[in-house]
Design a protein around this motif. Structure first.
Motif, PDB file in Angstrom:
ATOM      1  N   LEU A 190       1.162  -1.442   0.421  1.00 21.05           N
ATOM      2  CA  LEU A 190       0.077   0.124  -0.360  1.00 21.05           C
ATOM      3  C   LEU A 190       0.821   1.237  -0.182  1.00 21.05           C
ATOM      4  O   LEU A 190       0.339   2.444   0.069  1.00 21.05           O
ATOM      5  CB  LEU A 190      -0.919  -0.269   1.215  1.00 21.05           C
ATOM      6  CG  LEU A 190      -2.006  -1.187   1.537  1.00 21.05           C
ATOM      7  CD1 LEU A 190      -2.518  -1.377   2.782  1.00 21.05           C
ATOM      8  CD2 LEU A 190      -3.081  -0.510  -0.129  1.00 21.05           C
ATOM      9  N   HIS A 191       2.172   0.964  -0.305  1.00 18.82           N
ATOM     10  CA  HIS A 191       2.829   2.407  -0.161  1.00 18.82           C
ATOM     11  C   HIS A 191       3.568   2.367  -1.628  1.00 18.82           C
ATOM     12  O   HIS A 191       4.331   1.600  -1.927  1.00 18.82           O
ATOM     13  CB  HIS A 191       4.349   2.346   0.708  1.00 18.82           C
ATOM     14  CG  HIS A 191       5.131   3.871   1.243  1.00 18.82           C
ATOM     15  ND1 HIS A 191       5.379   4.331   0.079  1.00 18.82           N
ATOM     16  CD2 HIS A 191       5.468   4.466   2.468  1.00 18.82           C
ATOM     17  CE1 HIS A 191       6.551   4.977   0.176  1.00 18.82           C
ATOM     18  NE2 HIS A 191       5.958   5.590   1.631  1.00 18.82           N
ATOM     19  N   PRO A 192       2.896   3.343  -2.175  1.00 13.08           N
ATOM     20  CA  PRO A 192       3.425   2.811  -4.070  1.00 13.08           C
ATOM     21  C   PRO A 192       5.317   2.934  -4.203  1.00 13.08           C
ATOM     22  O   PRO A 192       5.401   3.019  -4.888  1.00 13.08           O
ATOM     23  CB  PRO A 192       2.641   4.366  -4.010  1.00 13.08           C
ATOM     24  CG  PRO A 192       1.420   4.794  -3.475  1.00 13.08           C
ATOM     25  CD  PRO A 192       2.317   4.803  -1.605  1.00 13.08           C
ATOM     26  N   ARG A 193       5.713   4.288  -3.772  1.00 16.08           N
ATOM     27  CA  ARG A 193       7.013   3.657  -3.649  1.00 16.08           C
ATOM     28  C   ARG A 193       8.071   2.761  -3.259  1.00 16.08           C
ATOM     29  O   ARG A 193       8.378   2.497  -3.988  1.00 16.08           O
ATOM     30  CB  ARG A 193       7.829   4.573  -2.660  1.00 16.08           C
ATOM     31  CG  ARG A 193       8.139   6.593  -3.780  1.00 16.08           C
ATOM     32  CD  ARG A 193       8.675   6.989  -3.454  1.00 16.08           C
ATOM     33  NE  ARG A 193       9.226   8.179  -4.290  1.00 16.08           N
ATOM     34  CZ  ARG A 193       9.847   9.015  -4.219  1.00 16.08           C
ATOM     35  NH1 ARG A 193      10.454   9.207  -3.589  1.00 16.08           N
ATOM     36  NH2 ARG A 193       9.846  10.593  -5.146  1.00 16.08           N
ATOM     37  N   TRP A 200      -9.066   0.887   7.425  1.00 14.89           N
ATOM     38  CA  TRP A 200      -8.443   1.640   6.116  1.00 14.89           C
ATOM     39  C   TRP A 200      -8.090   0.750   5.272  1.00 14.89           C
ATOM     40  O   TRP A 200      -7.382   1.392   4.137  1.00 14.89           O
ATOM     41  CB  TRP A 200      -7.810   2.357   7.211  1.00 14.89           C
ATOM     42  CG  TRP A 200      -6.901   2.143   7.881  1.00 14.89           C
ATOM     43  CD1 TRP A 200      -6.573   1.983   8.944  1.00 14.89           C
ATOM     44  CD2 TRP A 200      -5.060   1.721   7.245  1.00 14.89           C
ATOM     45  NE1 TRP A 200      -4.854   1.794   9.060  1.00 14.89           N
ATOM     46  CE2 TRP A 200      -4.235   1.470   8.200  1.00 14.89           C
ATOM     47  CE3 TRP A 200      -4.612   1.506   5.979  1.00 14.89           C
ATOM     48  CZ2 TRP A 200      -2.908   1.136   8.126  1.00 14.89           C
ATOM     49  CZ3 TRP A 200      -3.357   1.265   6.234  1.00 14.89           C
ATOM     50  CH2 TRP A 200      -2.839   1.494   6.702  1.00 14.89           C
ATOM     51  N   ALA A 201      -7.065  -0.285   5.066  1.00 16.97           N
ATOM     52  CA  ALA A 201      -6.298  -0.673   3.930  1.00 16.97           C
ATOM     53  C   ALA A 201      -7.655  -1.980   3.345  1.00 16.97           C
ATOM     54  O   ALA A 201      -7.292  -1.113   1.723  1.00 16.97           O
ATOM     55  CB  ALA A 201      -5.224  -2.134   4.945  1.00 16.97           C
ATOM     56  N   HIS A 202      -8.284  -2.032   4.027  1.00 19.49           N
ATOM     57  CA  HIS A 202      -9.416  -3.110   3.123  1.00 19.49           C
ATOM     58  C   HIS A 202      -9.802  -2.335   2.512  1.00 19.49           C
ATOM     59  O   HIS A 202     -10.480  -2.406   0.877  1.00 19.49           O
ATOM     60  CB  HIS A 202     -10.620  -3.635   3.846  1.00 19.49           C
ATOM     61  CG  HIS A 202     -10.278  -4.412   4.765  1.00 19.49           C
ATOM     62  ND1 HIS A 202     -10.229  -4.660   5.782  1.00 19.49           N
ATOM     63  CD2 HIS A 202      -9.341  -5.804   5.105  1.00 19.49           C
ATOM     64  CE1 HIS A 202     -10.016  -5.732   6.850  1.00 19.49           C
ATOM     65  NE2 HIS A 202      -8.909  -6.291   5.885  1.00 19.49           N
ATOM     66  N   ALA A 203     -10.229  -0.390   2.665  1.00 19.22           N
ATOM     67  CA  ALA A 203     -11.217   0.663   1.785  1.00 19.22           C
ATOM     68  C   ALA A 203     -10.334   1.400   1.113  1.00 19.22           C
ATOM     69  O   ALA A 203     -10.621   1.201  -0.126  1.00 19.22           O
ATOM     70  CB  ALA A 203     -11.330   1.770   3.295  1.00 19.22           C
ATOM     71  N   LEU A 204      -8.911   1.228   1.208  1.00 22.27           N
ATOM     72  CA  LEU A 204      -7.966   1.639   0.240  1.00 22.27           C
ATOM     73  C   LEU A 204      -8.045   0.333  -1.018  1.00 22.27           C
ATOM     74  O   LEU A 204      -7.479   0.404  -2.330  1.00 22.27           O
ATOM     75  CB  LEU A 204      -6.514   1.785   0.529  1.00 22.27           C
ATOM     76  CG  LEU A 204      -6.208   2.615   1.503  1.00 22.27           C
ATOM     77  CD1 LEU A 204      -4.217   2.907   2.593  1.00 22.27           C
ATOM     78  CD2 LEU A 204      -6.468   4.015   0.523  1.00 22.27           C
ATOM     79  N   TYR A 205      -7.560  -1.015  -0.499  1.00 23.56           N
ATOM     80  CA  TYR A 205      -7.923  -2.192  -1.696  1.00 23.56           C
ATOM     81  C   TYR A 205      -8.936  -2.077  -2.384  1.00 23.56           C
ATOM     82  O   TYR A 205      -9.322  -2.689  -3.520  1.00 23.56           O
ATOM     83  CB  TYR A 205      -7.601  -3.434  -1.093  1.00 23.56           C
ATOM     84  CG  TYR A 205      -6.356  -3.895  -1.154  1.00 23.56           C
ATOM     85  CD1 TYR A 205      -5.155  -3.988  -2.307  1.00 23.56           C
ATOM     86  CD2 TYR A 205      -5.123  -3.854   0.325  1.00 23.56           C
ATOM     87  CE1 TYR A 205      -3.501  -3.962  -1.962  1.00 23.56           C
ATOM     88  CE2 TYR A 205      -4.392  -4.040   0.776  1.00 23.56           C
ATOM     89  CZ  TYR A 205      -3.548  -4.480  -0.889  1.00 23.56           C
ATOM     90  OH  TYR A 205      -1.850  -4.595  -0.766  1.00 23.56           O
ATOM     91  N   GLY A 206      -9.850  -1.660  -1.354  1.00 20.84           N
ATOM     92  CA  GLY A 206     -11.721  -1.545  -2.490  1.00 20.84           C
ATOM     93  C   GLY A 206     -12.407  -2.955  -2.162  1.00 20.84           C
ATOM     94  O   GLY A 206     -13.369  -3.056  -3.110  1.00 20.84           O
TER      95      GLY A 206
END
Length: 327
Positions: free
Chosen positions: A50-53, A239-245
């Motif tokens: 979840l960290h783009p870099r 919040w991680a589930h929300a980011l993954y959608g």
């Protein structure tokens, strides 16, 4: 380190043996042999992506989750990470320091391009190393607690503090690394605005949900790997589930499944589990004696000193903690 606490009456032959960077008196030594660490390792991959870099640095420099010829090497990456953690935890001081030096040397040579800005960045950027470390330690501790390992709050804090050792070995200043569970939670609150589930994170998610295997192995993958990966994903914070959608079961359901899985995995004789290569724990026990055998349940003896007797701290994965007597 004095061998007597873990050597018992047979301590004398092992008194001068090198306990390594942690040793049997540490929380880390007692916990890293727990079989739920494999679930925790998959959770760490989900979180780290979840960290783009951070995830771009992985995908740009390895075939971990994708490659032009279709031969992804996520299995190899997971096994290499387990080998590294095993060496740092149970290996000699020299072996651990050498493993850390190899990792630092590899990272110094690598760079990647930011998927949003196009900026070139080094893989060993301290901010990225800190993210990877914190995601790993949070996952290890979270899954241990939530699956029923009898850690007290003080022992959880000790675990976070002890693992600043491996942060040093990958190139971080230990003074810049969270030293207890509260500091670890504060770190995640501060870093959350930087997190997103872009194309790279979705590639990791797709792989972890259905890793490519030979067609004849697909039923076994679906039977064994599918539930493990689902548990790892379900144990992520909301919040991680929300980011993954994509949704996850309610926290209480995931907690029950983790506890049931933890009991099942721990019922497999440790001597059988530890035969799997590279055998770090068995090598450490030969070096330090049978009294060095790791088990999170040996930590109960010190719980009365650190917290209320016979009570352990457990996290249901939601926004509250519960107390109960250990099984």
């Amino acid at each position: 380190m004095n061998a007597a606490p873990y050597g018992g009456t047979d301590a004398a032959p092992y008194r001068d043996a090198d306990p390594g960077l942690y040793g049997p008196d540490s929380v880390t030594w007692q916990c890293h042999g727990d079989p739920v660490m494999w679930i925790a390792g998959v959770r760490a991959l989900y979180l780290q992506a979840l960290h783009p870099r951070a995830v771009r640095g992985v995908l740009a420099n390895s075939a971990a989750f994708d490659s032009p010829d279709g031969r992804a090497d996520a299995w190899g990456r997971l096994l290499r990470t387990a080998d590294f953690v095993g060496t740092l935890t149970y290996g000699t001081t020299g072996a651990a320091e050498a493993a850390g030096a190899r990792v630092r040397a590899i990272h110094r040579r690598l760079s990647a391009t930011d998927p949003t800005t196009g900026e070139r960045f080094p893989v060993d950027d301290p901010a990225l190393l800190l993210w990877v470390h914190c995601a790993q330690i949070d996952s290890f501790l979270h899954v241990l607690l939530r699956s029923g390992a009898p850690l007290t709050p003080a022992q959880a804090d000790r675990y976070v503090d002890e693992n600043r050792v491996n942060a040093r070995l990958v190139g971080l200043d230990p003074g810049d690394v969270p030293a207890d569970a509260a500091a670890l939670a504060a770190y995640f609150e501060a870093v959350r605005p930087e997190l997103a589930a872009g194309a790279d994170a979705r590639a990791v998610d797709d792989f972890l949900r259905a890793p490519p295997v030979h067609p004849l192995l697909v039923p076994g993958r679906n039977l064994l790997w599918g539930p493990l990966a689902a548990l790892a994903y379900g144990s992520l914070p909301p919040w991680a589930h929300a980011l993954y959608g994509r949704p996850a079961p309610p926290p209480r359901v995931t907690t029950r499944r983790l506890r049931r899985t933890g009991r099942m995995l721990r019922s497999i004789p440790a001597g059988l589990r530890w035969q799997l290569p590279p055998g770090h724990i068995l090598k450490a026990m030969r070096r330090l004696g049978p009294g060095s055998r790791p088990s999170a349940y040996t930590l109960r003896t010190s719980a009365a000193i650190l917290d209320r007797p016979g009570r352990a701290w457990h996290d249901d994965g939601g926004d509250f903690k519960t107390w109960r007597s250990p099984d």
